[in-house]
Design an enzyme around this catalytic site. Sequence first.
Site, mmCIF file in Angstrom:
data_model
loop_
_atom_site.group_PDB
_atom_site.id
_atom_site.type_symbol
_atom_site.label_atom_id
_atom_site.label_comp_id
_atom_site.label_asym_id
_atom_site.label_seq_id
_atom_site.Cartn_x
_atom_site.Cartn_y
_atom_site.Cartn_z
ATOM 1 N N SER A 92 0.819 -1.216 0.000
ATOM 2 C CA SER A 92 0.000 0.000 0.000
ATOM 3 C C SER A 92 0.853 1.266 0.000
ATOM 4 O O SER A 92 2.028 1.250 0.371
ATOM 5 C CB SER A 92 -0.929 0.008 1.222
ATOM 6 O OG SER A 92 -0.192 0.252 2.395
ATOM 7 N N LYS A 143 -5.160 5.812 1.939
ATOM 8 C CA LYS A 143 -4.384 4.570 1.861
ATOM 9 C C LYS A 143 -4.842 3.841 0.608
ATOM 10 O O LYS A 143 -6.020 3.500 0.475
ATOM 11 C CB LYS A 143 -4.633 3.734 3.121
ATOM 12 C CG LYS A 143 -3.825 2.457 3.175
ATOM 13 C CD LYS A 143 -3.876 1.858 4.578
ATOM 14 C CE LYS A 143 -3.108 0.555 4.642
ATOM 15 N NZ LYS A 143 -2.921 0.095 6.011
ATOM 16 N N SER A 199 -9.046 10.486 7.884
ATOM 17 C CA SER A 199 -8.807 11.846 8.365
ATOM 18 C C SER A 199 -7.289 12.071 8.400
ATOM 19 O O SER A 199 -6.517 11.149 8.696
ATOM 20 C CB SER A 199 -9.421 12.039 9.752
ATOM 21 O OG SER A 199 -8.998 11.016 10.624
ATOM 22 N N TYR A 200 -6.865 13.274 8.068
ATOM 23 C CA TYR A 200 -5.434 13.585 7.947
ATOM 24 C C TYR A 200 -4.897 14.094 9.282
ATOM 25 O O TYR A 200 -5.409 15.082 9.827
ATOM 26 C CB TYR A 200 -5.239 14.633 6.848
ATOM 27 C CG TYR A 200 -3.836 15.138 6.704
ATOM 28 C CD1 TYR A 200 -2.765 14.250 6.580
ATOM 29 C CD2 TYR A 200 -3.566 16.514 6.673
ATOM 30 C CE1 TYR A 200 -1.471 14.715 6.442
ATOM 31 C CE2 TYR A 200 -2.267 16.979 6.519
ATOM 32 C CZ TYR A 200 -1.225 16.077 6.410
ATOM 33 O OH TYR A 200 0.055 16.541 6.272
ATOM 34 N N ALA A 201 -3.882 13.398 9.793
ATOM 35 C CA ALA A 201 -3.233 13.831 11.037
ATOM 36 C C ALA A 201 -2.038 14.699 10.631
ATOM 37 O O ALA A 201 -0.962 14.196 10.302
ATOM 38 C CB ALA A 201 -2.800 12.613 11.846
ATOM 39 N N GLU A 221 4.017 11.769 13.138
ATOM 40 C CA GLU A 221 4.157 10.695 14.136
ATOM 41 C C GLU A 221 4.754 11.185 15.450
ATOM 42 O O GLU A 221 5.713 11.961 15.455
ATOM 43 C CB GLU A 221 5.086 9.606 13.580
ATOM 44 C CG GLU A 221 4.583 8.966 12.304
ATOM 45 C CD GLU A 221 5.593 8.011 11.671
ATOM 46 O OE1 GLU A 221 6.704 7.814 12.238
ATOM 47 O OE2 GLU A 221 5.272 7.468 10.604
ATOM 48 N N ASP A 280 -0.536 -3.307 17.861
ATOM 49 C CA ASP A 280 0.696 -2.778 17.252
ATOM 50 C C ASP A 280 0.859 -1.318 17.654
ATOM 51 O O ASP A 280 1.232 -0.471 16.830
ATOM 52 C CB ASP A 280 0.643 -2.947 15.728
ATOM 53 C CG ASP A 280 2.023 -2.816 15.093
ATOM 54 O OD1 ASP A 280 3.036 -2.913 15.821
ATOM 55 O OD2 ASP A 280 2.090 -2.613 13.867
ATOM 56 N N LYS A 298 2.540 1.782 18.939
ATOM 57 C CA LYS A 298 3.922 2.275 19.018
ATOM 58 C C LYS A 298 3.909 3.711 18.528
ATOM 59 O O LYS A 298 2.961 4.134 17.827
ATOM 60 C CB LYS A 298 4.865 1.408 18.179
ATOM 61 C CG LYS A 298 4.464 1.288 16.731
ATOM 62 C CD LYS A 298 5.370 0.316 15.992
ATOM 63 C CE LYS A 298 4.932 0.169 14.550
ATOM 64 N NZ LYS A 298 5.675 -0.837 13.817
ATOM 65 N N ASN A 350 2.767 4.689 15.111
ATOM 66 C CA ASN A 350 1.338 4.578 14.788
ATOM 67 C C ASN A 350 0.493 5.573 15.574
ATOM 68 O O ASN A 350 -0.724 5.556 15.477
ATOM 69 C CB ASN A 350 0.826 3.164 15.107
ATOM 70 C CG ASN A 350 1.332 2.138 14.123
ATOM 71 O OD1 ASN A 350 1.729 2.497 13.022
ATOM 72 N ND2 ASN A 350 1.340 0.878 14.519
ATOM 73 N N ASP A 356 -3.399 2.788 11.938
ATOM 74 C CA ASP A 356 -2.909 1.471 11.549
ATOM 75 C C ASP A 356 -3.533 0.324 12.347
ATOM 76 O O ASP A 356 -2.965 -0.156 13.328
ATOM 77 C CB ASP A 356 -1.380 1.398 11.622
ATOM 78 C CG ASP A 356 -0.867 0.230 10.788
ATOM 79 O OD1 ASP A 356 -1.694 -0.620 10.384
ATOM 80 O OD2 ASP A 356 0.348 0.157 10.531
ATOM 81 N N THR A 369 9.335 -4.405 13.845
ATOM 82 C CA THR A 369 9.739 -3.909 15.161
ATOM 83 C C THR A 369 9.147 -4.750 16.280
ATOM 84 O O THR A 369 7.957 -5.036 16.297
ATOM 85 C CB THR A 369 9.403 -2.409 15.334
ATOM 86 O OG1 THR A 369 9.568 -2.087 16.709
ATOM 87 C CG2 THR A 369 7.984 -2.080 14.925
HETATM 88 N N1 ADE Z 1 0.136 8.383 7.471
HETATM 89 C C1 ADE Z 1 -0.655 7.297 7.511
HETATM 90 N N2 ADE Z 1 -1.904 7.628 7.827
HETATM 91 C C2 ADE Z 1 -1.915 8.963 8.020
HETATM 92 C C3 ADE Z 1 -2.917 9.909 8.395
HETATM 93 N N3 ADE Z 1 -4.164 9.521 8.635
HETATM 94 N N4 ADE Z 1 -2.564 11.186 8.515
HETATM 95 C C4 ADE Z 1 -1.297 11.558 8.279
HETATM 96 N N5 ADE Z 1 -0.314 10.738 7.920
HETATM 97 C C5 ADE Z 1 -0.621 9.440 7.790
#
Ligand code: ADE
Length: 294
Positions: free
Chosen positions: A22, A39, A88-90, A94, A133, A135, A138, A151, A180
């Site tokens: 992916s 994704k 939704s965009y984070a 990370e 998972d 961590k 994620n 994830d 990991t």
């Molecule tokens: N990377 C993987 N998923 C994400 C998300 N929802 N927002 C920002 N970066 C990512």
Amino acid sequence: MSEEKGPDDFLVLRVLGEDEDSTVVLAKDIRTNKKYAIKILDKTKVIKNGKWDQVNKEKQIISKLYHPFFVKLEYSFKDDKRLFFVLSYAANGELEWYIQHYHCLSKECVQFYTAELVLALEYLSECDLVHRDLKPANILLSEEMHVQISDFGAAKSTVQESPLNVSPAHDQLENAFVGTAEYVPPEVLIGKASSSSSDLWSLGCIIYQMMVGSTPFYDPNEYHIFHKIIECDYQVPSAMDNDAKDLISKLLVVDSNKRLGSKNLGGFHALKGHPFFANINWKNLPNEMPPAMK
Ligand code: ADE
């Protein structure tokens, strides 16, 4: 998920990440300009890698989650070759990046982000789910710097055990310890099923990492990591805050039934009552202004 959408409704801006089957891209909705993380899975590769059922389960699980501290599945669609999960965009990336950048985080930040993770895990356990998972890679951060757990590729329900649920740790064992291993709980390493307390072990590892800058069972050799995990062999720097030290020692417990937060030890109510969280206003966390990251 509301109205029907398709690939033509989005403009891809850049790649956010890639793995074997992916790619996650940053894209914007052409009509609203709103940004999403999409994704994109290659159907042929997913089938070739034996992950068809896992991918469907991931979609099923994430579409059920309605909580401020989880990435949300906004739309999903497919074309001949690909599956698309519009998330939704984070925007702030990370938690892993911040731990590495600042080496470790301030006690105030560790308290705040741990508290958000506790609420997220409480919600997951109410849904009878384990993430498996968890961590810092994620744990994403929103535009407002709140936790967005992502994830769900390894997640499973704790109520019905399906033969399709292959634990990630066993995959790692069979594949000569790839991936990991540092956050995997001991019960998974010795072949027992993961339980709702398995994520509490990973939480203990993450609190330690935020306080210290490195994971508690780190070793360059993954086989040694597994050994240390099974023996619960970790050292705490003498300067570590006493409440943090105590909380970590109550989460990094080999017997999953004896971890603070597990059902027979007072559940999440008992975990939230730990002195490390004395300053936390549990009711208002999603609306609070996070402390400056440092
Ligand atoms: N990377 C993987 N998923 C994400 C998300 N929802 N927002 C920002 N970066 C990512």
